[in-house]
Write an enzyme that holds these catalytic residues in place. Structure first.
Site, PDB file in Angstrom:
ATOM      1  N   TYR A 185      -0.366   8.423  -2.913  1.00 13.23           N
ATOM      2  CA  TYR A 185      -0.185   8.105  -4.329  1.00 13.23           C
ATOM      3  C   TYR A 185      -1.243   8.804  -5.190  1.00 13.23           C
ATOM      4  O   TYR A 185      -1.043   8.991  -6.381  1.00 13.23           O
ATOM      5  CB  TYR A 185      -0.321   6.588  -4.556  1.00 13.23           C
ATOM      6  CG  TYR A 185       0.919   5.770  -4.237  1.00 13.23           C
ATOM      7  CD1 TYR A 185       2.012   6.324  -3.583  1.00 13.23           C
ATOM      8  CD2 TYR A 185       0.990   4.436  -4.607  1.00 13.23           C
ATOM      9  CE1 TYR A 185       3.138   5.560  -3.297  1.00 13.23           C
ATOM     10  CE2 TYR A 185       2.109   3.656  -4.333  1.00 13.23           C
ATOM     11  CZ  TYR A 185       3.180   4.219  -3.673  1.00 13.23           C
ATOM     12  OH  TYR A 185       4.294   3.456  -3.400  1.00 13.23           O
ATOM     13  N   GLY A 186      -2.387   9.111  -4.597  1.00 14.36           N
ATOM     14  CA  GLY A 186      -3.528   9.645  -5.340  1.00 14.36           C
ATOM     15  C   GLY A 186      -3.229  10.748  -6.345  1.00 14.36           C
ATOM     16  O   GLY A 186      -3.650  10.678  -7.502  1.00 14.36           O
ATOM     17  N   CYS A 219      -4.207  -1.201  -2.248  1.00  8.27           N
ATOM     18  CA  CYS A 219      -4.218   0.237  -2.491  1.00  8.27           C
ATOM     19  C   CYS A 219      -5.039   0.432  -3.760  1.00  8.27           C
ATOM     20  O   CYS A 219      -4.744  -0.183  -4.790  1.00  8.27           O
ATOM     21  CB  CYS A 219      -2.775   0.706  -2.709  1.00  8.27           C
ATOM     22  SG  CYS A 219      -2.611   2.409  -3.267  1.00  8.27           S
ATOM     23  N   ASN A 220      -6.087   1.252  -3.672  1.00 10.23           N
ATOM     24  CA  ASN A 220      -6.961   1.442  -4.829  1.00 10.23           C
ATOM     25  C   ASN A 220      -6.267   2.166  -5.974  1.00 10.23           C
ATOM     26  O   ASN A 220      -6.456   1.823  -7.135  1.00 10.23           O
ATOM     27  CB  ASN A 220      -8.206   2.230  -4.414  1.00 10.23           C
ATOM     28  CG  ASN A 220      -9.176   1.392  -3.609  1.00 10.23           C
ATOM     29  OD1 ASN A 220     -10.100   0.811  -4.142  1.00 10.23           O
ATOM     30  ND2 ASN A 220      -8.954   1.312  -2.306  1.00 10.23           N
ATOM     31  N   GLU A 238      -2.699   9.243   7.703  1.00  9.27           N
ATOM     32  CA  GLU A 238      -1.251   9.030   7.797  1.00  9.27           C
ATOM     33  C   GLU A 238      -0.626   9.813   8.960  1.00  9.27           C
ATOM     34  O   GLU A 238       0.389   9.413   9.499  1.00  9.27           O
ATOM     35  CB  GLU A 238      -0.569   9.420   6.483  1.00  9.27           C
ATOM     36  CG  GLU A 238      -0.809   8.434   5.354  1.00  9.27           C
ATOM     37  CD  GLU A 238      -0.067   7.105   5.520  1.00  9.27           C
ATOM     38  OE1 GLU A 238       0.999   7.072   6.162  1.00  9.27           O
ATOM     39  OE2 GLU A 238      -0.579   6.087   5.001  1.00  9.27           O
ATOM     40  N   ASP A 262       0.858  -1.199   0.000  1.00  8.86           N
ATOM     41  CA  ASP A 262       0.000   0.000   0.000  1.00  8.86           C
ATOM     42  C   ASP A 262       0.885   1.237   0.000  1.00  8.86           C
ATOM     43  O   ASP A 262       2.072   1.172   0.318  1.00  8.86           O
ATOM     44  CB  ASP A 262      -0.906   0.007   1.238  1.00  8.86           C
ATOM     45  CG  ASP A 262      -1.827   1.233   1.275  1.00  8.86           C
ATOM     46  OD1 ASP A 262      -2.535   1.464   0.280  1.00  8.86           O
ATOM     47  OD2 ASP A 262      -1.815   1.984   2.268  1.00  8.86           O
ATOM     48  N   SER A 263       0.268   2.376  -0.325  1.00  4.56           N
ATOM     49  CA  SER A 263       1.005   3.639  -0.327  1.00  4.56           C
ATOM     50  C   SER A 263       1.373   4.081   1.088  1.00  4.56           C
ATOM     51  O   SER A 263       2.174   4.983   1.266  1.00  4.56           O
ATOM     52  CB  SER A 263       0.152   4.726  -0.982  1.00  4.56           C
ATOM     53  OG  SER A 263      -1.037   4.899  -0.223  1.00  4.56           O
ATOM     54  N   CYS A 312     -10.722   3.621  -1.100  1.00  6.96           N
ATOM     55  CA  CYS A 312      -9.330   3.850  -0.679  1.00  6.96           C
ATOM     56  C   CYS A 312      -9.185   3.106   0.629  1.00  6.96           C
ATOM     57  O   CYS A 312     -10.036   3.244   1.516  1.00  6.96           O
ATOM     58  CB  CYS A 312      -9.068   5.340  -0.495  1.00  6.96           C
ATOM     59  SG  CYS A 312      -7.459   5.687   0.272  1.00  6.96           S
ATOM     60  N   HIS A 322      -7.391   3.575   3.071  1.00 13.25           N
ATOM     61  CA  HIS A 322      -7.218   4.426   4.253  1.00 13.25           C
ATOM     62  C   HIS A 322      -8.569   4.793   4.880  1.00 13.25           C
ATOM     63  O   HIS A 322      -8.657   5.083   6.065  1.00 13.25           O
ATOM     64  CB  HIS A 322      -6.506   5.739   3.884  1.00 13.25           C
ATOM     65  CG  HIS A 322      -5.023   5.608   3.673  1.00 13.25           C
ATOM     66  ND1 HIS A 322      -4.482   5.060   2.539  1.00 13.25           N
ATOM     67  CD2 HIS A 322      -3.973   5.977   4.455  1.00 13.25           C
ATOM     68  CE1 HIS A 322      -3.156   5.102   2.634  1.00 13.25           C
ATOM     69  NE2 HIS A 322      -2.822   5.649   3.786  1.00 13.25           N
TER      70      HIS A 322
END
Length: 271
Positions: free
Chosen positions: A43-44, A74-75, A153, A11-12, A185, A187
């Site tokens: 990453y988005g 991670c989407n 985060e 994942d990011s 996402c 997150h």
């Protein structure tokens, strides 16, 4: 035939931990290795080519550790890199988008589905494409929520700031008469109670990451690569992050309720 090799999750940042949480519940016998690229998160907003490159770096790192399956938790990475990585690897590779779309179509009663995600995921149109293919008559409303990942985060997902940002961001979706909302996402489930509160309890929230674990479970059986039941102290659950190991550990501890978490700082630039 029991297979002790670990399942790899990438994942990011810390978002994929929401997928690991479900894996610990549904797949208690499996060994888990996780890489979160926290230093380069989110990453988005990044260009697709860069997301593909970073996803490959995490993938190569885990392939060296002899994983038996890769979960792109991670989407944003699933949207742009899944097909390429799937085609190149000799092991099963699972993304988080298709399982989320299937669950949303199962849940909706009025065929009005919302999708929230990063700029990259929303821009890719991956959810819309998958949903439209399966159910062309569904009304879809997509919304990029670029401020959500940084809240998670920085470990502020319980704060009043988080409540304010979520309420402001989701305002446009409240007028759409949705009955189902995809958390596109990994997150976002950490913000789930706030999102539910803002959207109201008549809206079913779909956690794409959690849905993905059902697919992982099915593939373990299909390829006959599931692990045997093992004593909990023999189980491997290792976490690697490109950012602060302490911050990662703090979020992982509170989210996964594990007593002892092994978090190692790594540098992916060389991968």
């Amino acid at each position: 035939m029991h297979n002790k090799q670990p399942i790899g999750f990438i994942d990011s940042g810390v978002g994929g931990l929401t997928v690991v949480k479900e894996a610990l519940k549904q797949l208690p016998n499996e060994n888990i290795l996780y890489v979160g690229d926290t230093a380069r998160c989110p990453y988005g907003p990044r260009p697709a080519a860069q997301v593909i490159e970073y996803t490959w770096q995490m993938t190569r790192y885990l392939m060296k550790k002899d994983i038996k399956m890769l979960v792109i938790a991670c989407n944003t990475a699933t949207a742009v890199a899944l097909e390429e990585i799937k085609a190149a690897l000799p092991i099963p590779v699972v993304g988080v988008i298709l399982p989320g779309t299937r669950a949303a179509l199962k849940a909706t009663k009025n065929n009005r589905i919302g999708i929230i995600g990063t700029i990259g995921t929303i821009k890719s149109g991956s959810y819309e494409e998958a949903l439209t293919q399966k159910a062309p008559n569904t009304t879809l409303s997509s919304l990029a929520c670029p401020r959500f990942v940084p809240i998670v985060e920085s470990n502020e997902y319980h704060s009043s700031v988080a409540k304010k940002i979520v309420a402001e961001t989701l305002q446009p979706l409240k007028l759409k008469q949705l009955d189902t909302l995809i958390l596109g996402c990994t997150h976002y489930p950490l913000l789930r109670p706030i999102i539910q509160n803002v959207m109201g309890h008549s809206v079913t929230l779909i956690d794409s990451g959690a849905e993905t674990v059902g697919e992982v479970s099915m593939l373990l059986d299909y390829f006959a690569i599931a692990n045997a039941p093992q004593a909990s102290n023999q189980k491997t659950c290792e976490f690697y992050t490109t950012g602060s190991a302490n911050m990662f550990e703090e979020i992982a501890n509170s989210w996964l309720n594990l007593t002892k978490i092994s978090v190692t700082h790594i540098d992916l630039g060389a991968c």
